[in-house]
Scaffold this active site. Structure first.
Site, PDB file in Angstrom:
ATOM      1  N   SER A  32      34.170  36.880  47.961  1.00  0.00           N
ATOM      2  CA  SER A  32      33.801  37.208  46.575  1.00  0.00           C
ATOM      3  C   SER A  32      33.831  38.712  46.331  1.00  0.00           C
ATOM      4  O   SER A  32      34.305  39.172  45.300  1.00  0.00           O
ATOM      5  CB  SER A  32      32.374  36.764  46.266  1.00  0.00           C
ATOM      6  OG  SER A  32      32.158  35.459  46.620  1.00  0.00           O
ATOM      7  N   HIS A  42      41.275  34.347  45.978  1.00  0.00           N
ATOM      8  CA  HIS A  42      39.894  34.145  45.529  1.00  0.00           C
ATOM      9  C   HIS A  42      39.830  33.063  44.464  1.00  0.00           C
ATOM     10  O   HIS A  42      40.274  33.265  43.329  1.00  0.00           O
ATOM     11  CB  HIS A  42      39.319  35.469  45.007  1.00  0.00           C
ATOM     12  CG  HIS A  42      37.891  35.360  44.597  1.00  0.00           C
ATOM     13  ND1 HIS A  42      37.391  35.980  43.483  1.00  0.00           N
ATOM     14  CD2 HIS A  42      36.856  34.675  45.144  1.00  0.00           C
ATOM     15  CE1 HIS A  42      36.110  35.679  43.371  1.00  0.00           C
ATOM     16  NE2 HIS A  42      35.768  34.898  44.365  1.00  0.00           N
ATOM     17  N   GLU A  87      42.409  34.738  41.971  1.00  0.00           N
ATOM     18  CA  GLU A  87      42.746  36.164  42.096  1.00  0.00           C
ATOM     19  C   GLU A  87      43.519  36.334  43.415  1.00  0.00           C
ATOM     20  O   GLU A  87      43.009  35.972  44.487  1.00  0.00           O
ATOM     21  CB  GLU A  87      41.477  37.012  42.090  1.00  0.00           C
ATOM     22  CG  GLU A  87      40.786  37.047  40.727  1.00  0.00           C
ATOM     23  CD  GLU A  87      39.466  37.815  40.739  1.00  0.00           C
ATOM     24  OE1 GLU A  87      39.163  38.487  39.742  1.00  0.00           O
ATOM     25  OE2 GLU A  87      38.718  37.725  41.739  1.00  0.00           O
ATOM     26  N   ASN A 112      34.288  38.987  39.471  1.00  0.00           N
ATOM     27  CA  ASN A 112      32.921  39.226  39.953  1.00  0.00           C
ATOM     28  C   ASN A 112      32.426  40.624  39.610  1.00  0.00           C
ATOM     29  O   ASN A 112      31.230  40.840  39.464  1.00  0.00           O
ATOM     30  CB  ASN A 112      32.834  38.973  41.459  1.00  0.00           C
ATOM     31  CG  ASN A 112      32.839  37.486  41.773  1.00  0.00           C
ATOM     32  OD1 ASN A 112      32.496  36.671  40.919  1.00  0.00           O
ATOM     33  ND2 ASN A 112      33.247  37.129  42.974  1.00  0.00           N
TER      34      ASN A 112
END
Ligand code: 3HC
Length: 292
Positions: free
Chosen positions: A120, A141, A153, A191
């Site tokens: 993350s 991701h 991602e 994030n």
């Protein structure tokens, strides 16, 4: 571009299982390795439970469920991924543990096997740094729930080759995802934006601007978010949110990114959100828990 036929998934938690499901659904053979001690039966049962619900609701044919499950081999033996073309690790968010895993994977796999992390907020480049064949290391991701969320991602770490990025971009499209290529920076895109948003909501609660429920309702009906910030934090897991805040804070060193008091207290109390039955909300008995 490199050809991908078999995908290895290390870690069979929520994300690892979701990624395994997505890959198998698109016809890839998957080796799913349970990374923590214990047998893999529970992980397989959990995957099957979710698929059974889809079958019951008429969203999936029983034959497709069986074919999907049949493409996933569950194991506790890490060496089973030796012949995979792509490996995606989704183990604990701890840099040293991930570095150790990358070292072991390099010793097992071909030099051209793509080694990806689903981290993350940790540095993909730091994981790459422990490898000899660095150009094949990247981030992939996924978002929770992986079978539903469209985005992946694709993280371009410091020495990832363009060919690897192109291959991963194409792989994501093959599994019906919408990839976005991102340079390796803490929190990447989502994030990095989402974590301060949730932290700000917690600070807003601490200031008494609104309640957990009113802030959630405001963001759902005023900004068209599917979940409010507290529902989302509980869904992601408060320990994960705190770890993301910590990693981003370590990078930018601005108090704006530091985990707020309420978040830290809830994590200390073991109230980690949906997975423990209690976080900002108490899933056994509404209304939400009070600010500790
Ligand atoms: N696995 C598979 N499918 C799932 C699922 C799961 N865990 N959860 C929900 N679904 C499916 C349902 O089966 C349903 O499919 P259908 O439309 O074909 O019947 C569909 O998703 C919608 O589900 P529901 O009707 O039960 O519930 P909602 O409409 O409330 O949607 C949600 C649930 C998709 C989780 C939605 O609330 C949502 O999008 N929430 C925001 C999630 C989000 O922001 N995730 C990103 C978190 S950040 C992250 O993951 C990064 C990490 O690094 C921390």
């Amino acid at each position: 571009m490199m050809e991908i036929r078999t995908v290895g998934i290390i870690g069979t938690g929520t994300m690892g299982l979701g990624i395994a499901q997505v890959c198998a659904q698109s016809g890839f053979n998957v080796i799913a390795v349970k990374a923590t001690p214990g047998s893999w039966e529970k992980a397989k049962a959990s995957l099957e439970g979710g698929l059974n619900k889809s079958v019951e609701r008429g969203k999936m044919a029983a034959a497709d469920r069986d074919a999907l499950v049949g493409r996933i081999t569950f194991t506790t033996d890490e060496r089973a991924v030796a012949d995979c073309d792509l490996i995606i690790e989704s183990i604990i968010e701890d840099l040293q543990t991930k570095k150790d895993l990358f070292r072991r994977l390099e010793a097992i796999c071909r030099p051209d096997t793509l080694l990806c992390t689903n981290t993350s907020t940790l540095s993909v480049t730091a994981m790459m740094a422990v490898c000899k064949h660095r150009s094949r290391v990247a981030g992939l991701h996924f978002f929770n729930p992986a079978p539903v969320m469209k985005l992946v991602e694709v993280i371009h770490a410091f020495e990832t080759s363009e060919e690897v990025i192109e291959t991963l971009d194409q792989f994501c499209k093959t599994i019906s995802k919408g990839p976005v290529i991102v340079q390796d920076t803490t929190g990447f895109i989502v994030n990095r934006l989402l974590t301060p948003y949730m932290l700000n909501a917690i600070r807003m609660l601490e200031r008494g601007t609104g309640t957990i429920e009113s802030i959630d309702q405001a963001m759902k009906t005023g900004a068209a978010h599917p979940m409010g910030p507290f529902e989302l934090a509980d869904y992601i897991g408060l320990d994960v949110v705190e770890a993301m805040a910590h990693n981003i804070f370590e990078d930018v060193r601005h108090e704006h990114h530091a985990p707020p008091h309420t978040l830290t207290r809830l994590v200390q109390l073991g109230y980690l959100g949906r997975k423990t039955g209690k976080g900002f909300y108490d899933y056994a008995q509404k209304p939400p828990v009070q600010n500790p």
